[in-house]
Design a protein around this motif. Sequence first.
Motif, mmCIF file in Angstrom:
data_model
loop_
_atom_site.group_PDB
_atom_site.id
_atom_site.type_symbol
_atom_site.label_atom_id
_atom_site.label_comp_id
_atom_site.label_asym_id
_atom_site.label_seq_id
_atom_site.Cartn_x
_atom_site.Cartn_y
_atom_site.Cartn_z
ATOM 1 N N TYR A 32 0.824 -1.214 0.000
ATOM 2 C CA TYR A 32 0.000 0.000 0.000
ATOM 3 C C TYR A 32 0.858 1.264 0.000
ATOM 4 O O TYR A 32 0.468 2.283 -0.563
ATOM 5 C CB TYR A 32 -0.975 -0.004 1.180
ATOM 6 N N LYS A 129 0.519 -13.588 -1.414
ATOM 7 C CA LYS A 129 -0.745 -13.117 -0.832
ATOM 8 C C LYS A 129 -1.790 -14.222 -0.591
ATOM 9 O O LYS A 129 -2.346 -14.322 0.493
ATOM 10 C CB LYS A 129 -1.303 -12.006 -1.734
ATOM 11 N N TRP A 300 -14.544 -3.769 -5.184
ATOM 12 C CA TRP A 300 -13.137 -3.371 -5.310
ATOM 13 C C TRP A 300 -12.937 -2.369 -6.437
ATOM 14 O O TRP A 300 -11.979 -1.607 -6.421
ATOM 15 C CB TRP A 300 -12.237 -4.595 -5.516
ATOM 16 N N ASP A 304 -10.516 0.419 -4.992
ATOM 17 C CA ASP A 304 -9.147 0.633 -5.460
ATOM 18 C C ASP A 304 -8.953 1.984 -6.135
ATOM 19 O O ASP A 304 -7.843 2.334 -6.497
ATOM 20 C CB ASP A 304 -8.695 -0.530 -6.360
ATOM 21 N N PHE A 438 -9.507 -13.909 -4.952
ATOM 22 C CA PHE A 438 -8.646 -12.790 -5.324
ATOM 23 C C PHE A 438 -8.845 -12.376 -6.782
ATOM 24 O O PHE A 438 -8.511 -11.263 -7.165
ATOM 25 C CB PHE A 438 -7.177 -13.107 -5.022
ATOM 26 N N SER A 441 -10.836 -9.444 -6.767
ATOM 27 C CA SER A 441 -10.020 -8.246 -6.517
ATOM 28 C C SER A 441 -9.306 -7.822 -7.794
ATOM 29 O O SER A 441 -9.132 -6.629 -8.050
ATOM 30 C CB SER A 441 -8.967 -8.527 -5.444
HETATM 31 N N1 GLN Z 1 -7.467 -4.595 1.978
HETATM 32 C C1 GLN Z 1 -7.435 -6.001 1.773
HETATM 33 C C2 GLN Z 1 -6.036 -6.470 1.540
HETATM 34 O O1 GLN Z 1 -5.186 -5.705 1.222
HETATM 35 C C3 GLN Z 1 -8.313 -6.443 0.627
HETATM 36 C C4 GLN Z 1 -7.813 -6.007 -0.685
HETATM 37 C C5 GLN Z 1 -8.445 -6.721 -1.843
HETATM 38 O O2 GLN Z 1 -8.779 -7.903 -1.818
HETATM 39 N N2 GLN Z 1 -8.634 -6.032 -2.929
HETATM 40 O O3 GLN Z 1 -5.775 -7.632 1.657
#
Ligand code: GLN
Length: 497
Positions: A32, A129, A300, A304, A438, A441
Motif C-alpha cells: 500500500y 498473498k 473493489w 481501489d 482474489f 479483486s
Molecule cells: N485490503 C485487503 C487487503 O489488502 C483487501 C484487498 C483486496 O482484496 N482487494 O488484503
Amino acid sequence: MSGHTDSQLFLGHPKGLVTLFFTEMWERMSYYGMRALLVLFMTGGLTGFNPGLGWSQIEAQAIYGIYVGLVYFMVVPGGWLADNLLGHQKAVLYGAVVIALGHLVLAVPINETFFLGLALVVLGTGLLKGNISTIVGRLYENQGMEDKRDAGYTIFYMSINIGSTIGFVVCGYLGEKVGWHWGFGAAAVGMLLGVVSYIRYRHLLGDAGLLPNTHGEGVKERLVLKSVLLAVFMLIGAGLIISGVVTISPRDFAENFAYFLTAVAAIYFVYLYFFAGLEPEEQRKILLLLLLFVAAAAFWSGFDQSGGSLNIFARDFTDLNFFGFEIPVSWVQVFNPIMVIIFAPMFAAFWAYLAKRNLDPSYPTKFVGGVVLMALSFGVMLVAVSLALQTGTVGVQWLLITYLLQTWGELTLSPIGLSAFSKYSPKKYTGQMFGLWFLASAIGGVLAGILGGDAMDSGLRSMSPTFTYMIQYYAVIAVAILGLAWVINKVQSRNST
Ligand code: GLN
C-alpha cells in the motif's frame, strides 16, 4: 494431525499466526505504501524538486489498474504452484524475497527499470498473498481449532491494515516530501523486515502448508516442465512489452485484461457448477459464492480508486493544509485502514449480537450491504465534486466521509468473503478457491484503473458522469444479487420439500 498443546498457542490462537501476522503486515506496508505513490509518481510533472513521469491520467490510471489487477490475478498461479510444487510456506518465502527485490528496483532512480520493478512486485505478491491466507486456515485445521478460524482471519485482517497504515504514512511522506524513490525504498525496507521476521519465526508454523500435494510417478516432473514453459512464455511476453518491441496502449490492454479476467472467472464457475461432480448442496454454495464474487468485484472497482482517481482528487481538489503544514496527498488514504482497525471489532460484535438473536443478515444481504455502501460513498463524492466545481477545492472531510462509508462496506463484505470462500468451497478445491476470491479483486482493480481514467480524463468535469455511472451499476448489481438470492432460496426450498 489434530489437537494441540498449550505451548503451541498464543493468546488462544496457534502461535504460527504471529509469524503470519508480521509477514503480512510488512508485505501490506510495502504494497500500500508503494501503491499510494504510484499514480502520483506517474502523473507527476517532469520538472520540480520531485520529478514524476509526466504521463496522462488515462494512461497512468490504466497502468495502475493493470498493476493492481495483475497483483491479484497472479495469486491464481501462485496458489497452484504452492499446492502442487512448492508448498505454501516456501511460496510465501520466495514471494516475500521477490517483492523486496521489486521495491528495491523501484527505489533506484532510473525510469527505465520502472516496469521491471512493478513486474517483480506482481510476481512476488502472486506467490505470497493467497498462500499466506491459506496457511492461516491450515493452522487452525491442523490444531483442530476450526471454531476459531474466523477470529483468526479477523486478527489477520488487522495485520493487513496496521501494515497499510504504516505504509501510507511512511512511504507517503518520504515519497512525496523527500523523493519518489525514497518512498519506494521505504517499501523495500519494510518488505525486507518481513522477510527477516518470516525466516526467524517460520518454525512456529509447524507443518501447516509445509508440503505440496503428493504426486504419482513422473507427474511432478511434468508439472515442473509445464510451469517452466508457462513462465518462459510469460517472461517473453512481458519482455516484449516492457522493452517497447510490442507497443500496446495501456488503456486497450486494461480493457482486454478485464474481459480476459471475467472470462477466466466465468469458465471457472461454469466448470465448478456443472463439471466438478458436486452434490446439489455444494452446487448451491457455488452459486452463493458467485453472488459474492460479483459483489466483491464491483466493490473493489470502487475501493481501489483510493490509489487512483480519489488520490488525484486529494492532490488537485482538496485542501490539505493543516496549521501551515501541507500533508502528503497519500496520507488521506490512511483513513481506510485506520477506520478498519477502529470499526472491525465493533462490526464483529454487532454481527455476533445479531446472530445471538437470530437476526444475522444472510450472506447475500451482506454482499448487497457492501455494494450499497460503496455506491453511497461515490454519492458523497458527487457532492464534493460539485462543490469543488464552484470553489476550486474542498475540505478533506469529504474524502473522510467517502472512506468511512467504503470502510463500512469493506467490513460488511470482505471478512465474510474470506471466510465464506474458505468454508463454502468444496474441500478438494479450497486452495484454488482462494485464487478465485482474489480474482474478484483483480477484476475490481483493473476496472478501478479504467473507471479512474474516465473520471480524471478532464478533471472535475469528467468525474460526475463517471461516478454517476458507477452508482447506477452498483444499483443494478444490488438488485440482481437480491433477485438471484431469492431464486436460489426458492429452488432450494422446493427441492427440499
Ligand atoms: N485490503 C485487503 C487487503 O489488502 C483487501 C484487498 C483486496 O482484496 N482487494 O488484503
